[in-house]
Design a protein around this motif. Structure first.
Motif, short mmCIF file in Angstrom:
data_model
loop_
_atom_site.label_atom_id
_atom_site.label_comp_id
_atom_site.label_asym_id
_atom_site.label_seq_id
_atom_site.Cartn_x
_atom_site.Cartn_y
_atom_site.Cartn_z
N ALA A 195 4.78 13.13 -8.97
CA ALA A 195 5.90 13.87 -9.57
C ALA A 195 5.59 15.36 -9.66
CB ALA A 195 6.22 13.30 -10.95
N ASP A 196 4.34 15.70 -10.00
CA ASP A 196 3.96 17.11 -10.10
C ASP A 196 3.92 17.77 -8.72
OD1 ASP A 196 3.71 16.87 -12.84
OD2 ASP A 196 1.58 16.30 -12.72
N LEU A 197 3.46 17.02 -7.70
CA LEU A 197 3.41 17.58 -6.35
C LEU A 197 4.81 17.91 -5.84
CD1 LEU A 197 0.75 15.22 -4.70
CD2 LEU A 197 0.43 17.59 -5.43
N LEU A 198 5.78 17.08 -6.18
CA LEU A 198 7.14 17.32 -5.73
C LEU A 198 7.76 18.53 -6.41
CD1 LEU A 198 8.44 13.63 -5.69
CD2 LEU A 198 8.01 15.07 -3.69
N LYS A 199 7.33 18.84 -7.62
CA LYS A 199 7.92 19.94 -8.37
C LYS A 199 7.34 21.29 -7.98
CE LYS A 199 8.91 17.05 -12.41
NZ LYS A 199 8.59 16.79 -13.85
N MET A 205 0.85 -1.19 0.00
CA MET A 205 0.00 0.00 0.00
C MET A 205 0.88 1.24 0.00
SD MET A 205 -2.94 1.21 2.71
CE MET A 205 -1.78 1.46 4.04
N ILE A 206 0.54 2.20 -0.84
CA ILE A 206 1.27 3.45 -0.95
C ILE A 206 0.30 4.59 -0.68
CG2 ILE A 206 2.63 4.95 -2.45
CD1 ILE A 206 3.49 2.49 -4.00
N ARG A 207 0.65 5.42 0.31
CA ARG A 207 -0.18 6.58 0.65
C ARG A 207 0.64 7.85 0.43
NH1 ARG A 207 -2.25 5.31 6.65
NH2 ARG A 207 0.02 5.12 6.93
N ILE A 208 -0.05 8.90 0.00
CA ILE A 208 0.61 10.18 -0.26
C ILE A 208 -0.16 11.28 0.45
CG2 ILE A 208 1.33 11.84 -2.02
CD1 ILE A 208 1.42 9.51 -4.02
N MET A 209 0.55 12.07 1.23
CA MET A 209 -0.03 13.23 1.88
C MET A 209 0.76 14.45 1.43
SD MET A 209 -0.40 14.18 5.94
CE MET A 209 -1.36 12.72 6.28
N CYS A 210 0.03 15.53 1.08
CA CYS A 210 0.68 16.73 0.59
C CYS A 210 0.13 17.96 1.32
CB CYS A 210 0.48 16.88 -0.92
SG CYS A 210 1.23 18.38 -1.61
N ARG A 211 1.04 18.79 1.80
CA ARG A 211 0.64 20.09 2.34
C ARG A 211 1.06 21.15 1.32
NH1 ARG A 211 1.93 24.68 5.15
NH2 ARG A 211 0.49 25.25 6.84
N TYR A 212 0.06 21.86 0.81
CA TYR A 212 0.31 22.84 -0.23
C TYR A 212 0.82 24.14 0.36
CZ TYR A 212 -2.30 19.59 -3.14
OH TYR A 212 -2.72 18.45 -3.81
N ALA A 213 1.29 24.99 -0.51
CA ALA A 213 1.86 26.27 -0.07
C ALA A 213 0.83 27.14 0.63
CB ALA A 213 2.46 27.00 -1.28
N ASP A 214 -0.45 27.00 0.30
CA ASP A 214 -1.48 27.81 0.94
C ASP A 214 -1.96 27.24 2.27
OD1 ASP A 214 -2.79 25.57 0.10
OD2 ASP A 214 -4.26 26.60 -1.17
N GLY A 215 -1.35 26.14 2.71
CA GLY A 215 -1.71 25.57 4.01
C GLY A 215 -2.73 24.45 3.95
N GLN A 216 -3.28 24.17 2.82
CA GLN A 216 -4.22 23.08 2.68
C GLN A 216 -3.48 21.74 2.69
OE1 GLN A 216 -7.63 23.40 2.60
NE2 GLN A 216 -7.24 25.58 2.98
N VAL A 217 -4.13 20.74 3.31
CA VAL A 217 -3.52 19.41 3.42
C VAL A 217 -4.42 18.41 2.68
CG1 VAL A 217 -2.77 17.55 4.95
CG2 VAL A 217 -2.43 19.95 5.62
N GLU A 218 -3.84 17.68 1.77
CA GLU A 218 -4.56 16.65 1.04
C GLU A 218 -4.04 15.27 1.44
OE1 GLU A 218 -5.62 15.17 -3.54
OE2 GLU A 218 -4.12 16.75 -3.18
N ALA A 265 -3.39 11.55 -1.76
CA ALA A 265 -3.30 12.15 -3.09
C ALA A 265 -3.03 11.07 -4.13
CB ALA A 265 -2.18 13.19 -3.11
N PRO A 266 -3.49 11.27 -5.36
CA PRO A 266 -3.28 10.24 -6.39
C PRO A 266 -1.80 10.02 -6.67
CG PRO A 266 -4.95 11.83 -7.07
CD PRO A 266 -4.29 12.40 -5.85
N ARG A 275 9.92 1.17 -8.53
CA ARG A 275 9.72 2.08 -9.65
C ARG A 275 9.55 3.52 -9.17
NH1 ARG A 275 5.31 4.18 -11.75
NH2 ARG A 275 3.97 2.81 -10.51
N ILE A 276 8.80 3.71 -8.08
CA ILE A 276 8.59 5.06 -7.55
C ILE A 276 9.89 5.65 -7.02
CG2 ILE A 276 7.44 6.38 -5.74
CD1 ILE A 276 5.08 4.46 -6.05
N LEU A 277 10.64 4.84 -6.29
CA LEU A 277 11.90 5.33 -5.73
C LEU A 277 12.90 5.69 -6.81
CD1 LEU A 277 12.36 2.82 -2.75
CD2 LEU A 277 11.47 5.16 -2.66
#
Length: 325
Positions: free
Chosen positions: A23-27, A1-14, A17-18, A47-49
Motif C-alpha cells: 500500500a505504501d509503495l503504491l502511494k 504465491m504473490i510477488r511484488i516488484m517495484c521500480r522507485y523514482a530514482d531508478g532502483q528496482v526491488e 518487495a514485502p 483481500r489484496i485486490l
C-alpha cells in the motif's frame, strides 16, 4: 504465491518487495509496481485486490474465476483485461487454453494466472526493468507481456497447420484406421474453432487498446498495441482458414469413405448377380424328381458347368463394357 516488484523514482528496482509495504509503495510518487499472483485464487488474493487496490467487486469476482471470454472493461482509473493463451495439449491436434487476468492502472500492473508462465518469468528480473519494462510504465510492460503471448501463437499455429496437412494426406490412405482418423479430424476442427473463439475477441481487445479510448494507456504506447493488433489480425485469419480446412478435410474424408463403401457394395452386387442364375440352375437340377431325363445323360454334367462358366464370363464382360469394373 504473490510477488511484488517495484521500480522507485530514482531508478532502483526491488524484487520480491514485502507484501506489508504494498500500500505504501503504491502511494509514493514516481513508483511503478508490478504485482504477480500465481496459483489458484484464494482469500488472500481477494483481500489484496479489494483492500489495497480497491477494485470493483464485479472485476474482483471475474478475476478470481476462470472460463471467461477475452474481454476489456474500463473502470475509469484502471482497466481490467482477460487474456487467453494457448499451448498444445497431450494429443497432436488438441490445444490447452489458460486465462490471464490483468489490472492496469496509472502506476501499477496486476497479473493473475494459475500456472507458471515462461513469458512472465523471463520479465521477472531487475535488470530488465532498469531501462525498459517498468521503467517505461505499466502500459508498456503490459505490451511486452501481450507481445510475448502472441509470439507463442505462431509456432502453435504452424504445428497445427502441419498436422492438418498430414491429416489431409492420411485420408487418401486406404489402410488408415478410419475411426482413429475421424477422431483426429474432429479434434482438429474443434481446436481450430477454439482458436477462432479466442483470437477474434482478443483482436478486438487489442484494437480498442490501440485507440485513444483509455486514459491509462499513454499515447506513445498505443502504437505498440497497434502492432500486436496487426499480428492478431493475421493469426485470427490463419485460424479461421484452418477451421475451414479442417471442415473441408472432414467432408472429403466422409466422401471418400462413402465412395469406398459404394465400391464394396458394387462388387458385392456383381458377385450376387453372377451367382443368381447359377443358383437357379443348381436349384433346378438339385430337385429330387424321379423322372428328370437330363440325369441319365452322361455329358450333361460337364455341359452344366460349361453353362455356369459362360454365364459368369458373359456377365463379367457386360460389367466391364459398362465400365462397372
Amino acid at each position: 504465491m504473490i510477488r511484488i516488484m517495484c521500480r522507485y523514482a530514482d531508478g532502483q528496482v526491488e524484487m520480491d518487495a514485502p507484501l506489508e509495504r504494498l500500500a505504501d509503495l503504491l502511494k509514493e510518487a514516481g513508483n511503478v509496481v508490478w504485482v504477480d499472483m500465481q496459483g489458484r485464487s484464494n482469500s488472500q488474493h481477494e483481500r489484496i485486490l479489494a483492500d489495497v487496490f480497491h477494485f470493483h467487486p464485479l472485476a474482483i469476482e471475474d478475476a478470481l474465476k476462470d472460463s471467461h471470454v477475452p474481454k476489456l472493461d474500463d473502470y475509469g482509473t484502471y482497466l481490467y483485461l482477460v487474456f487467453h493463451i494457448v499451448a498444445l495439449g497431450a494429443e497432436p491436434m488438441d490445444i490447452d487454453t489458460q486465462e490471464i487476468d490483468v489490472f492496469l492502472g496509472p502506476n501499477y500492473l496486476v497479473t493473475l494466472h494459475e500456472d507458471v508462465r515462461r513469458s512472465i518469468e523471463r520479465l521477472w528480473n531487475a535488470e530488465h526493468h532498469v531501462e525498459v519494462g517498468l521503467a517505461r510504465g505499466p502500459a508498456m510492460l503490459l505490451y511486452e507481456l501481450l507481445d510475448a503471448q502472441i509470439d507463442n501463437f505462431i509456432p502453435l499455429i504452424d504445428a497445427f497447420e502441419e498436422e492438418l496437412e498430414r491429416l489431409g494426406d492420411d485420408i487418401f490412405r486406404i489402410d488408415q484406421e478410419q475411426r482413429e482418423l475421424l477422431n483426429r479430424l474432429l479434434t482438429a476442427k474443434s481446436s481450430a474453432l477454439r482458436l477462432v473463439r479466442i483470437l477474434a475477441p482478443q483482436r478486438e481487445l487489442l484494437g480498442r487498446l490501440s485507440t485513444g479510448e483509455y486514459r491509462v494507456v499513454p499515447s506513445q504506447v498505443r502504437l505498440y498495441y497497434r502492432d500486436i493488433y496487426d499480428h492478431l489480425m493475421r493469426l485470427a485469419s490463419l485460424a479461421d482458414s484452418m477451421r475451414d480446412l479442417a471442415s473441408s478435410t472432414i467432408e472429403t474424408h466422409l466422401a471418400l469413405v462413402n465412395n469406398r463403401m459404394n465400391e464394396v457394395m458394387k462388387l458385392l452386387t456383381m458377385v450376387s448377380t453372377i451367382f443368381i442364375p447359377l443358383s437357379f440352375l443348381a436349384g433346378v437340377y438339385g430337385m429330387n424328381f424321379e423322372h428328370m431325363p437330363e440325369l441319365e445323360i452322361w455329358w450333361f454334367y460337364p455341359l452344366i458347368w460349361g453353362v455356369f462358366l459362360s454365364i459368369a464370363l458373359t456377365m463379367l464382360w457386360i460389367f466391364r463394357r459398362k465400365k462397372w469394373l
